[in-house]
Design a protein around this motif. Structure first.
Motif, PDB file in Angstrom:
ATOM      1  N   ASP A  48     -45.708  96.138 -22.609  1.00  0.00           N
ATOM      2  CA  ASP A  48     -46.106  95.351 -21.445  1.00  0.00           C
ATOM      3  C   ASP A  48     -46.554  93.936 -21.790  1.00  0.00           C
ATOM      4  O   ASP A  48     -47.662  93.737 -22.220  1.00  0.00           O
ATOM      5  CB  ASP A  48     -47.234  96.062 -20.700  1.00  0.00           C
ATOM      6  CG  ASP A  48     -47.673  95.289 -19.481  1.00  0.00           C
ATOM      7  OD1 ASP A  48     -46.809  94.718 -18.816  1.00  0.00           O
ATOM      8  OD2 ASP A  48     -48.878  95.260 -19.198  1.00  0.00           O
ATOM      9  N   GLU A  99     -48.182 100.478 -18.004  1.00  0.00           N
ATOM     10  CA  GLU A  99     -47.998 100.756 -19.427  1.00  0.00           C
ATOM     11  C   GLU A  99     -48.881 101.921 -19.867  1.00  0.00           C
ATOM     12  O   GLU A  99     -48.438 102.820 -20.575  1.00  0.00           O
ATOM     13  CB  GLU A  99     -48.320  99.524 -20.255  1.00  0.00           C
ATOM     14  CG  GLU A  99     -48.197  99.785 -21.747  1.00  0.00           C
ATOM     15  CD  GLU A  99     -48.774  98.665 -22.576  1.00  0.00           C
ATOM     16  OE1 GLU A  99     -49.752  98.019 -22.142  1.00  0.00           O
ATOM     17  OE2 GLU A  99     -48.264  98.457 -23.678  1.00  0.00           O
ATOM     18  N   ARG A 100     -50.128 101.914 -19.449  1.00  0.00           N
ATOM     19  CA  ARG A 100     -51.063 102.988 -19.802  1.00  0.00           C
ATOM     20  C   ARG A 100     -50.568 104.329 -19.259  1.00  0.00           C
ATOM     21  O   ARG A 100     -50.557 105.327 -19.967  1.00  0.00           O
ATOM     22  CB  ARG A 100     -52.449 102.648 -19.254  1.00  0.00           C
ATOM     23  CG  ARG A 100     -53.533 103.616 -19.664  1.00  0.00           C
ATOM     24  CD  ARG A 100     -54.894 103.248 -19.083  1.00  0.00           C
ATOM     25  NE  ARG A 100     -54.849 103.165 -17.623  1.00  0.00           N
ATOM     26  CZ  ARG A 100     -55.007 102.055 -16.904  1.00  0.00           C
ATOM     27  NH1 ARG A 100     -55.218 100.899 -17.496  1.00  0.00           N
ATOM     28  NH2 ARG A 100     -54.942 102.080 -15.589  1.00  0.00           N
ATOM     29  N   ARG A 114     -46.425  89.546 -20.409  1.00  0.00           N
ATOM     30  CA  ARG A 114     -46.564  88.765 -19.177  1.00  0.00           C
ATOM     31  C   ARG A 114     -45.732  87.497 -19.318  1.00  0.00           C
ATOM     32  O   ARG A 114     -45.692  86.880 -20.369  1.00  0.00           O
ATOM     33  CB  ARG A 114     -48.035  88.420 -18.955  1.00  0.00           C
ATOM     34  CG  ARG A 114     -48.273  87.614 -17.719  1.00  0.00           C
ATOM     35  CD  ARG A 114     -49.764  87.572 -17.409  1.00  0.00           C
ATOM     36  NE  ARG A 114     -50.063  86.585 -16.417  1.00  0.00           N
ATOM     37  CZ  ARG A 114     -49.758  86.686 -15.128  1.00  0.00           C
ATOM     38  NH1 ARG A 114     -49.148  87.742 -14.684  1.00  0.00           N
ATOM     39  NH2 ARG A 114     -50.065  85.734 -14.282  1.00  0.00           N
ATOM     40  N   ARG A 156     -50.287  96.365 -16.980  1.00  0.00           N
ATOM     41  CA  ARG A 156     -51.061  97.120 -17.981  1.00  0.00           C
ATOM     42  C   ARG A 156     -51.335  98.548 -17.513  1.00  0.00           C
ATOM     43  O   ARG A 156     -51.288  99.480 -18.311  1.00  0.00           O
ATOM     44  CB  ARG A 156     -52.357  96.392 -18.295  1.00  0.00           C
ATOM     45  CG  ARG A 156     -52.115  95.028 -18.908  1.00  0.00           C
ATOM     46  CD  ARG A 156     -53.081  94.741 -20.032  1.00  0.00           C
ATOM     47  NE  ARG A 156     -52.885  93.379 -20.502  1.00  0.00           N
ATOM     48  CZ  ARG A 156     -52.051  93.050 -21.476  1.00  0.00           C
ATOM     49  NH1 ARG A 156     -51.345  93.967 -22.064  1.00  0.00           N
ATOM     50  NH2 ARG A 156     -51.930  91.793 -21.860  1.00  0.00           N
ATOM     51  N   VAL A 174     -42.723  94.710 -17.265  1.00  0.00           N
ATOM     52  CA  VAL A 174     -42.750  95.792 -18.239  1.00  0.00           C
ATOM     53  C   VAL A 174     -41.443  95.726 -19.006  1.00  0.00           C
ATOM     54  O   VAL A 174     -40.371  95.634 -18.404  1.00  0.00           O
ATOM     55  CB  VAL A 174     -42.890  97.162 -17.531  1.00  0.00           C
ATOM     56  CG1 VAL A 174     -42.887  98.285 -18.536  1.00  0.00           C
ATOM     57  CG2 VAL A 174     -44.153  97.198 -16.685  1.00  0.00           C
ATOM     58  N   ASP A 187     -46.271  89.509 -14.189  1.00  0.00           N
ATOM     59  CA  ASP A 187     -46.260  90.704 -15.027  1.00  0.00           C
ATOM     60  C   ASP A 187     -44.881  91.351 -15.043  1.00  0.00           C
ATOM     61  O   ASP A 187     -44.192  91.383 -14.028  1.00  0.00           O
ATOM     62  CB  ASP A 187     -47.262  91.735 -14.496  1.00  0.00           C
ATOM     63  CG  ASP A 187     -48.699  91.348 -14.790  1.00  0.00           C
ATOM     64  OD1 ASP A 187     -48.924  90.332 -15.450  1.00  0.00           O
ATOM     65  OD2 ASP A 187     -49.602  92.085 -14.356  1.00  0.00           O
TER      66      ASP A 187
END
Length: 194
Positions: free
Chosen positions: A47, A156-157, A49, A153, A57, A55
């Motif tokens: 991830d 991604e998590r 930016r 983010r 991915v 943003d």
């Protein structure tokens, strides 16, 4: 015709060419999204930016790493220094709903894809195939998906703890476009046609 009129006419012509080129790119992408065969690909995230677009991915797929043994015609080019080269990867739908690589060719596949198969075209980076063993990295132009600001983010998590996928459309020529980012069965974000 004086120089001022020629300059204005040249500027208008250049502007029309630029607008035409941008329109051609947009219509081509929309045609793949509208008419392409839909496949579901399993993803692995990273991830970053983009300062201009926000943003996004970066998506890695299990079809992004292919064993060299899967490339059927690798022997025909194995001793050449191959610059970035197209590779056609034949995808097959598996029981879990995801599409996975079933074969690959550096040249045209010997037979057309079957009813439950799709050919997607990717790029193999510069490498000397005579000295590479194991796997080769393939990119398909669908490795980046933009998401609303502040959500990259968290996605991604979440990708690290549960399965995510991408619904992609693949044209008859093998060009792919991302249609939607999926969290299991739930669609998180859908790419607009235009």
């Amino acid at each position: 015709m004086n120089n001022g009129k020629k300059l204005v006419l040249s500027a208008l012509l250049l502007a029309l060419v630029q607008v035409g080129f941008l329109g051609w790119m947009i219509v081509g992408r929309a045609a793949v999204l509208r008419d392409g065969r839909e496949v579901l690909l399993k993803v692995e995230p990273v991830d970053p930016r983009d300062l201009l677009r926000g943003d996004y991915v970066i998506l890695n797929y299990d079809i992004s790493r292919l064993p060299l043994s899967m490339i059927a015609d690798i022997g025909e080019v194995r001793h050449d220094l191959v610059p970035t080269h197209s590779v056609t990867v034949r995808l097959r739908r598996e029981e879990d709903g995801y599409w996975r690589a079933g074969g690959a060719w550096l040249k045209t596949p010997p037979n057309p894809a079957g009813a439950d198969e799709v050919d997607i075209v990717g790029q193999v980076p510069s490498l000397n195939l005579a000295h590479v063993d194991g796997e080769v990295r393939v990119t398909y132009g669908i490795e980046r998906f933009y998401v609303p600001e502040g959500e990259g983010r968290a996605i991604e998590r979440d990708m690290r703890v549960r399965p995510f996928g991408v619904r992609a459309a693949v044209s008859s020529s093998g060009t792919a476009q991302v249609k939607a980012l999926m969290d299991g069965e739930n669609m998180l974000f859908e790419e607009p046609l235009y």
